[in-house]
Design an enzyme around this catalytic site. Structure first.
Site, PDB file in Angstrom:
ATOM      1  N   ARG A   1       0.943  -1.084  -0.011  1.00  0.00           N
ATOM      2  CA  ARG A   1       0.018   0.030  -0.063  1.00  0.00           C
ATOM      3  C   ARG A   1       0.873   1.251  -0.152  1.00  0.00           C
ATOM      4  NH1 ARG A   1      -3.001   1.044   4.628  1.00  0.00           N
ATOM      5  NH2 ARG A   1      -4.598   2.415   3.051  1.00  0.00           N
TER       6      ARG A   1
ATOM      7  N   ARG B   1      -1.476   5.382  12.915  1.00  0.00           N
ATOM      8  CA  ARG B   1      -0.439   5.243  14.109  1.00  0.00           C
ATOM      9  C   ARG B   1      -1.229   5.066  15.499  1.00  0.00           C
ATOM     10  NH1 ARG B   1       4.227   8.998  12.096  1.00  0.00           N
ATOM     11  NH2 ARG B   1       4.499   7.748  10.058  1.00  0.00           N
TER      12      ARG B   1
ATOM     13  N   LYS C   1       3.438  -6.423  12.035  1.00  0.00           N
ATOM     14  CA  LYS C   1       2.936  -6.885  10.956  1.00  0.00           C
ATOM     15  C   LYS C   1       3.094  -8.397  10.149  1.00  0.00           C
ATOM     16  CE  LYS C   1       1.399  -4.978   6.385  1.00  0.00           C
ATOM     17  NZ  LYS C   1       1.173  -3.653   5.739  1.00  0.00           N
TER      18      LYS C   1
END
Ligand code: BTN
Length: 323
Positions: free
Chosen positions: A119, A318, A184
């Protein structure tokens, strides 16, 4: 030959080069040569003098026949499967295939991507033989507007698949990051083309870190299924089949009821629900408390000026007080 060697090693036990050579009718040196490239590319091959070679149980190469065989009969013909040893990006290749041969449900999977897309213009690290890089092509009628929330549904489907495959604690970070232990694990990249007001096509790109143990190029906290230390399924063919099966169900429900049918489940997996967050879009930063998602998949943010809805796209989220 690599396929045959890894199939013999798939039991997770040590096998000597000599024995493997005997079983496959080749020399010990030929076995070593085949495995050397894999090891150089970072594949978790464990080599011990006097014992031989060992790989994590089930860590075999991709095979479309094995994926299809693991699908229930009604889904075996649902997609046309395309496997590449190396491709720039499975999303890009999926787009080329539909440009060449027309739009139809198909899946592109690859052992390695040389220009994997993430992305917001980022690169997606895609070493050979270790992770999942897959792109599902779905024709869409009724225009691209009906696709709002689909990328969140794909992320949720992946979390539910991994849970069913034995991985506990996978979570979502809006809009479509998949986290494990706060790092992630996987990402989703949807690319839409065609007539955005009528008959469009969506390429659903999904990357999952499976066996990867080292990567100096990733600039954010990452993990992989193997790195998590959980003793669950690592066979990428089985993981693809499990995901494809759930994705087919999710796409049907989404086409009928939209994101609303997934809203509660999505929120139950939201890693940052209730947290103070920053929504970053270029130079703009919006600060607030994460209230979850609405029935379209937009993020509900409680700011100093009241509640605001933020739609996906080129934004990132965030934690405001990240340590
Ligand atoms: C993200 O940045 O979180 C999205 C990553 C998506 C990566 C996958 S890997 C398979 C498909 N092909 C690509 O080039 N990208 C997606």
């Amino acid at each position: 030959m690599l396929h045959a060697i890894l199939a013999l090693l798939a039991d997770g036990q040590f096998h000597s080069g000599e024995k493997l050579g005997e079983q496959l009718g080749v020399s010990r040196a030929a076995i070593w040569k085949s495995l050397q490239r894999l090891e150089q590319q970072g594949f978790p091959l464990h080599r011990v003098r006097g014992k031989g070679y060992r790989i994590p149980p089930g860590a075999v190469l991709l095979d479309c026949d094995l994926v299809q065989a693991a699908l229930p009969a009604p889904l075996q013909q649902r997609w046309q499967w395309h496997l590449y040893q190396q491709v720039d990006s499975t999303n890009a290749q999926a787009q080329r295939l539909i440009a060449e041969s027309g739009v139809r449900p198909l899946v592109v999977i690859a052992e390695q991507q040389t220009a994997g897309r993430g992305r917001r213009g980022r690169q997606w690290s895609s070493p050979f033989g270790q992770n999942l890089y897959m792109s599902f092509v779905e024709p869409v009628s009724g225009g691209a507007q009906g696709l709002e929330g689909l990328s969140l549904v794909v992320g949720l489907t992946l979390v539910q698949t991994l849970d069913a495959c034995g991985y506990q604690g996978c979570q979502l970070k809006w809009p479509n990051d998949i986290l494990l232990n706060g790092a992630k694990l996987a990402g989703v990249l949807l690319e839409i083309s065609g007539d955005l007001t009528a008959d469009a096509v969506v390429v659903i790109g999904v990357g999952v870190n499976v066996l990867m143990e080292q990567d100096g190029t990733i600039d954010q906290g990452w993990t992989s299924l193997r790195r998590s230390g959980q003793k669950a399924l690592l066979d990428r063919n089985q993981l693809i089949a499990a995901f494809a099966q759930r994705l087919a169900q999710a796409l049907a429900l989404f086409a009928r009821d939209g994101f609303a049918a997934f809203q509660a489940q999505w929120q139950a997996c939201d890693a940052w629900l209730g947290a103070e967050v920053q929504v970053i879009s270029g130079a703009n930063i919006l600060v607030g408390s994460n209230l979850g998602v609405d029935t379209t998949g937009a993020l509900r943010l409680l700011t100093a000026e009241g509640e605001r809805q933020v739609s996906g796209g080129e934004v990132s989220l965030r934690l405001s007080h990240a340590s």
